[in-house]
Design a protein around this motif. Structure first.
Motif, PDB file in Angstrom:
ATOM      1  N   ALA A 161       0.838  -1.208   0.000  1.00 24.01           N
ATOM      2  CA  ALA A 161       0.000   0.000   0.000  1.00 24.01           C
ATOM      3  C   ALA A 161       0.870   1.254   0.000  1.00 24.01           C
ATOM      4  CB  ALA A 161      -0.925  -0.007   1.214  1.00 24.01           C
ATOM      5  N   LEU A 162       1.972   1.193   0.697  1.00 22.43           N
ATOM      6  CA  LEU A 162       2.893   2.333   0.767  1.00 22.43           C
ATOM      7  C   LEU A 162       3.470   2.631  -0.608  1.00 22.43           C
ATOM      8  CD1 LEU A 162       3.967   4.056   3.154  1.00 22.43           C
ATOM      9  CD2 LEU A 162       5.970   2.575   3.194  1.00 22.43           C
ATOM     10  N   ARG A 163       3.880   1.589  -1.299  1.00 22.04           N
ATOM     11  CA  ARG A 163       4.480   1.758  -2.627  1.00 22.04           C
ATOM     12  C   ARG A 163       3.485   2.359  -3.617  1.00 22.04           C
ATOM     13  NH1 ARG A 163       6.460  -2.809  -2.687  1.00 22.04           N
ATOM     14  NH2 ARG A 163       8.667  -2.372  -2.327  1.00 22.04           N
ATOM     15  N   GLU A 164       2.226   1.996  -3.470  1.00 24.28           N
ATOM     16  CA  GLU A 164       1.196   2.457  -4.408  1.00 24.28           C
ATOM     17  C   GLU A 164       0.523   3.761  -3.974  1.00 24.28           C
ATOM     18  OE1 GLU A 164      -1.473  -0.778  -4.765  1.00 24.28           O
ATOM     19  OE2 GLU A 164       0.064  -2.198  -5.444  1.00 24.28           O
ATOM     20  N   GLY A 165       0.869   4.249  -2.774  1.00 22.35           N
ATOM     21  CA  GLY A 165       0.215   5.459  -2.285  1.00 22.35           C
ATOM     22  C   GLY A 165      -1.252   5.233  -2.001  1.00 22.35           C
ATOM     23  N   ASP A 166      -1.604   4.021  -1.589  1.00 24.53           N
ATOM     24  CA  ASP A 166      -2.998   3.626  -1.358  1.00 24.53           C
ATOM     25  C   ASP A 166      -3.426   4.053   0.048  1.00 24.53           C
ATOM     26  OD1 ASP A 166      -5.438   2.409  -1.060  1.00 24.53           O
ATOM     27  OD2 ASP A 166      -4.720   0.368  -1.412  1.00 24.53           O
ATOM     28  N   VAL A 167      -4.006   5.243   0.158  1.00 23.73           N
ATOM     29  CA  VAL A 167      -4.379   5.793   1.459  1.00 23.73           C
ATOM     30  C   VAL A 167      -5.427   4.922   2.141  1.00 23.73           C
ATOM     31  CG1 VAL A 167      -5.404   7.766   2.668  1.00 23.73           C
ATOM     32  CG2 VAL A 167      -3.776   8.144   0.786  1.00 23.73           C
ATOM     33  N   ALA A 168      -6.431   4.501   1.397  1.00 22.72           N
ATOM     34  CA  ALA A 168      -7.485   3.658   1.987  1.00 22.72           C
ATOM     35  C   ALA A 168      -6.912   2.331   2.464  1.00 22.72           C
ATOM     36  CB  ALA A 168      -8.592   3.419   0.965  1.00 22.72           C
ATOM     37  N   GLY A 169      -6.022   1.760   1.673  1.00 26.22           N
ATOM     38  CA  GLY A 169      -5.398   0.507   2.059  1.00 26.22           C
ATOM     39  C   GLY A 169      -4.555   0.660   3.314  1.00 26.22           C
ATOM     40  N   LEU A 170      -3.870   1.780   3.431  1.00 26.00           N
ATOM     41  CA  LEU A 170      -3.073   2.051   4.632  1.00 26.00           C
ATOM     42  C   LEU A 170      -3.980   2.207   5.851  1.00 26.00           C
ATOM     43  CD1 LEU A 170      -0.488   4.584   3.140  1.00 26.00           C
ATOM     44  CD2 LEU A 170       0.036   2.301   4.020  1.00 26.00           C
ATOM     45  N   GLN A 171      -5.077   2.909   5.675  1.00 23.96           N
ATOM     46  CA  GLN A 171      -5.996   3.120   6.792  1.00 23.96           C
ATOM     47  C   GLN A 171      -6.515   1.801   7.356  1.00 23.96           C
ATOM     48  OE1 GLN A 171      -8.794   5.869   4.931  1.00 23.96           O
ATOM     49  NE2 GLN A 171      -8.082   7.501   6.286  1.00 23.96           N
ATOM     50  N   ASP A 172      -6.733   0.819   6.489  1.00 24.94           N
ATOM     51  CA  ASP A 172      -7.230  -0.479   6.936  1.00 24.94           C
ATOM     52  C   ASP A 172      -6.228  -1.209   7.839  1.00 24.94           C
ATOM     53  OD1 ASP A 172      -9.579  -0.133   5.560  1.00 24.94           O
ATOM     54  OD2 ASP A 172      -8.922  -1.277   3.801  1.00 24.94           O
ATOM     55  N   LEU A 173      -4.947  -0.837   7.735  1.00 26.66           N
ATOM     56  CA  LEU A 173      -3.900  -1.567   8.452  1.00 26.66           C
ATOM     57  C   LEU A 173      -3.428  -0.863   9.715  1.00 26.66           C
ATOM     58  CD1 LEU A 173      -1.754  -2.481   5.313  1.00 26.66           C
ATOM     59  CD2 LEU A 173      -3.406  -3.944   6.485  1.00 26.66           C
ATOM     60  N   LEU A 174      -3.816   0.401   9.875  1.00 25.21           N
ATOM     61  CA  LEU A 174      -3.312   1.205  10.985  1.00 25.21           C
ATOM     62  C   LEU A 174      -4.278   1.195  12.165  1.00 25.21           C
ATOM     63  CD1 LEU A 174      -2.051   4.314   8.966  1.00 25.21           C
ATOM     64  CD2 LEU A 174      -0.712   2.336   9.722  1.00 25.21           C
ATOM     65  N   ALA A 175      -3.734   1.129  13.367  1.00 20.88           N
ATOM     66  CA  ALA A 175      -4.553   1.224  14.574  1.00 20.88           C
ATOM     67  C   ALA A 175      -5.106   2.639  14.703  1.00 20.88           C
ATOM     68  CB  ALA A 175      -3.713   0.876  15.800  1.00 20.88           C
ATOM     69  N   ALA A 176      -6.212   2.781  15.418  1.00 19.33           N
ATOM     70  CA  ALA A 176      -6.841   4.094  15.584  1.00 19.33           C
ATOM     71  C   ALA A 176      -5.901   5.092  16.232  1.00 19.33           C
ATOM     72  CB  ALA A 176      -8.120   3.954  16.404  1.00 19.33           C
ATOM     73  N   ASP A 177      -5.063   4.622  17.163  1.00 23.96           N
ATOM     74  CA  ASP A 177      -4.145   5.522  17.865  1.00 23.96           C
ATOM     75  C   ASP A 177      -2.708   5.368  17.370  1.00 23.96           C
ATOM     76  OD1 ASP A 177      -3.839   2.974  18.809  1.00 23.96           O
ATOM     77  OD2 ASP A 177      -3.694   3.534  20.935  1.00 23.96           O
ATOM     78  N   VAL A 178      -2.550   4.957  16.105  1.00 19.32           N
ATOM     79  CA  VAL A 178      -1.215   4.785  15.535  1.00 19.32           C
ATOM     80  C   VAL A 178      -0.400   6.073  15.643  1.00 19.32           C
ATOM     81  CG1 VAL A 178      -1.975   5.419  13.210  1.00 19.32           C
ATOM     82  CG2 VAL A 178       0.047   3.989  13.493  1.00 19.32           C
ATOM     83  N   ALA A 192       7.460  17.912  12.699  1.00 17.74           N
ATOM     84  CA  ALA A 192       7.481  18.883  13.799  1.00 17.74           C
ATOM     85  C   ALA A 192       7.099  18.209  15.114  1.00 17.74           C
ATOM     86  CB  ALA A 192       6.536  20.040  13.493  1.00 17.74           C
ATOM     87  N   ARG A 193       6.280  17.192  15.030  1.00 15.02           N
ATOM     88  CA  ARG A 193       5.851  16.429  16.206  1.00 15.02           C
ATOM     89  C   ARG A 193       5.410  15.055  15.711  1.00 15.02           C
ATOM     90  NH1 ARG A 193       2.058  19.853  14.552  1.00 15.02           N
ATOM     91  NH2 ARG A 193      -0.043  19.077  14.144  1.00 15.02           N
ATOM     92  N   PRO A 194       5.254  14.099  16.601  1.00 15.15           N
ATOM     93  CA  PRO A 194       4.747  12.795  16.165  1.00 15.15           C
ATOM     94  C   PRO A 194       3.400  12.934  15.456  1.00 15.15           C
ATOM     95  CG  PRO A 194       5.599  12.658  18.402  1.00 15.15           C
ATOM     96  CD  PRO A 194       5.614  14.104  18.035  1.00 15.15           C
ATOM     97  N   ILE A 195       3.227  12.196  14.378  1.00 14.42           N
ATOM     98  CA  ILE A 195       1.964  12.194  13.643  1.00 14.42           C
ATOM     99  C   ILE A 195       1.092  11.095  14.235  1.00 14.42           C
ATOM    100  CG2 ILE A 195       0.880  12.097  11.376  1.00 14.42           C
ATOM    101  CD1 ILE A 195       2.981  14.312  11.717  1.00 14.42           C
ATOM    102  N   ALA A 196      -0.126  11.432  14.636  1.00 15.49           N
ATOM    103  CA  ALA A 196      -0.982  10.478  15.339  1.00 15.49           C
ATOM    104  C   ALA A 196      -2.325  10.329  14.623  1.00 15.49           C
ATOM    105  CB  ALA A 196      -1.204  10.921  16.787  1.00 15.49           C
ATOM    106  N   GLY A 197      -2.903   9.141  14.730  1.00 14.99           N
ATOM    107  CA  GLY A 197      -4.233   8.889  14.193  1.00 14.99           C
ATOM    108  C   GLY A 197      -4.192   8.241  12.823  1.00 14.99           C
ATOM    109  N   THR A 198      -5.131   7.355  12.583  1.00 19.11           N
ATOM    110  CA  THR A 198      -5.168   6.589  11.332  1.00 19.11           C
ATOM    111  C   THR A 198      -5.168   7.479  10.097  1.00 19.11           C
ATOM    112  OG1 THR A 198      -6.429   4.861  12.462  1.00 19.11           O
ATOM    113  CG2 THR A 198      -6.475   4.846  10.061  1.00 19.11           C
ATOM    114  N   GLU A 199      -6.080   8.447  10.072  1.00 19.05           N
ATOM    115  CA  GLU A 199      -6.222   9.281   8.880  1.00 19.05           C
ATOM    116  C   GLU A 199      -4.989  10.128   8.628  1.00 19.05           C
ATOM    117  OE1 GLU A 199      -9.317  12.599   7.027  1.00 19.05           O
ATOM    118  OE2 GLU A 199      -9.858  11.466   8.830  1.00 19.05           O
ATOM    119  N   ASN A 200      -4.445  10.744   9.668  1.00 15.48           N
ATOM    120  CA  ASN A 200      -3.281  11.614   9.504  1.00 15.48           C
ATOM    121  C   ASN A 200      -2.066  10.841   9.004  1.00 15.48           C
ATOM    122  OD1 ASN A 200      -4.676  13.880  10.400  1.00 15.48           O
ATOM    123  ND2 ASN A 200      -4.103  13.542  12.541  1.00 15.48           N
ATOM    124  N   VAL A 201      -1.799   9.686   9.608  1.00 12.70           N
ATOM    125  CA  VAL A 201      -0.631   8.899   9.218  1.00 12.70           C
ATOM    126  C   VAL A 201      -0.805   8.345   7.802  1.00 12.70           C
ATOM    127  CG1 VAL A 201       0.725   6.830   9.726  1.00 12.70           C
ATOM    128  CG2 VAL A 201      -0.004   8.329  11.594  1.00 12.70           C
TER     129      VAL A 201
END
Length: 307
Positions: A180-197, A211-220
């Protein structure tokens, strides 16, 4: 065997002890080299060469760690251990302990311990040394070492997740993540990330960082889904590779120079933490290091041209 041959046979063990105490490849290598100098300069043959060398490298590592802790307190941004792509020491009888103890998460937990607690835990819990050898290495009585180990175990247990993924589960999830990372698949990445990633970078102030840790499924997911394809457009590539015994990847520029390493923590079939090491001082042992600032500038110019 002569001294040099005996030492080379034990070098992987000595490095692995030093790395777990120090969390630094370069400092561990220096500790091993200093151990050799002391061994080579000794005139009395030790009763146990392995015991003598293990004691020596541990004592050197404790001294180095005490001074390193002061520097780490003044470190710019989050501090991570230097990435290790392959542990040189293998012992089938203790493979689980060795693999667990070298992970980024475990090494960061070890940072919470005092130098003596950390050394006792590494020697006894990870490598299975007898308490008399542990006591000799840290210069304390066996009773004191048992108490140090109890405290170290409590600290380590308190910081560990309640449920950890097995190796097969980690590898399968990581393969999907990097596809998913290689393809830039945002939806695919979201499916794999924890809510508090969380995604955290270690640059030491010597490379671009968040600037600071990036938190949350959508942001990451959005960050990774846009950043990695953009880096690809300036000829940055990545190859999945085990990092500190966990699923990870090494990113390289067009000349094959190392830009960063990425490692993921998997928990409950989701990616919980993503750690990137960008500090060039921590990547030199992996090969020539890329100019992260130049790549960052090129990526920003590419983004402006495509808007």
């Amino acid at each position: 065997m002569n001294k040099a041959e005996v030492f080379e046979e034990l070098r992987p063990l000595l490095f692995s002890i030093a790395y777990r105490i120090l969390g630094s490849v370069s400092e561990a290598e220096d500790a091993v080299q200093e151990t050799w100098l002391r061994f080579d300069g000794s005139t009395t043959p030790p009763t146990s060469v392995k015991g003598f060398l293990s004691v020596t490298v541990t004592r050197i590592s404790i001294d180095v760690l005490r001074s390193a802790r002061v520097r780490r307190e003044a470190y710019v941004g989050p501090w991570f251990p230097e990435p290790l792509l392959e542990d040189p020491y293998q012992d089938p009888a203790r493979s689980a302990e060795l693999a667990d103890s070298v992970s980024m998460a475990a090494l960061l937990l070890l940072e919470r311990l005092s130098p003596l607690e950390r050394s006792v835990f590494v020697l006894r819990e990870v490598f299975g040394f007898e308490f008399d050898d542990v006591a000799a290495a840290v210069g304390r009585s066996q009773a004191a070492c048992r108490q140090l180990l109890v405290r170290a175990r409590q600290h380590m247990k308190a910081g560990r997740p309640r449920f950890e993924a097995d190796s097969k589960e980690r590898q399968e999830l990581a393969a999907r993540f990097f596809d998913a990372l290689r393809e830039g698949d945002v939806a695919g990445l979201q499916d794999l990330l924890a809510a508090d990633v969380q995604m955290v970078g270690d640059s030491g102030g010597k490379a671009p960082r968040f600037a600071r840790p990036i938190a949350g499924t959508e942001n990451v997911a959005r960050l990774l889904g846009s950043l990695v394809p953009l880096l690809g457009r300036v000829d940055v590539t990545f190859e999945p590779h085990e990092v500190n015994g966990q699923p990870g990847a090494v990113f390289r520029d067009r000349d094959g120079k190392v830009l960063t390493t990425l490692v993921v923590d998997v928990l409950d079939n989701q990616i919980q933490t993503i750690r990137a090491v960008v500090n060039p001082d921590k990547l030199g042992h992996l090969g020539p290091v890329a100019d992260a600032w130049a790549i960052d500038g090129a990526a920003k110019r590419m983004r402006r041209r495509t808007r």
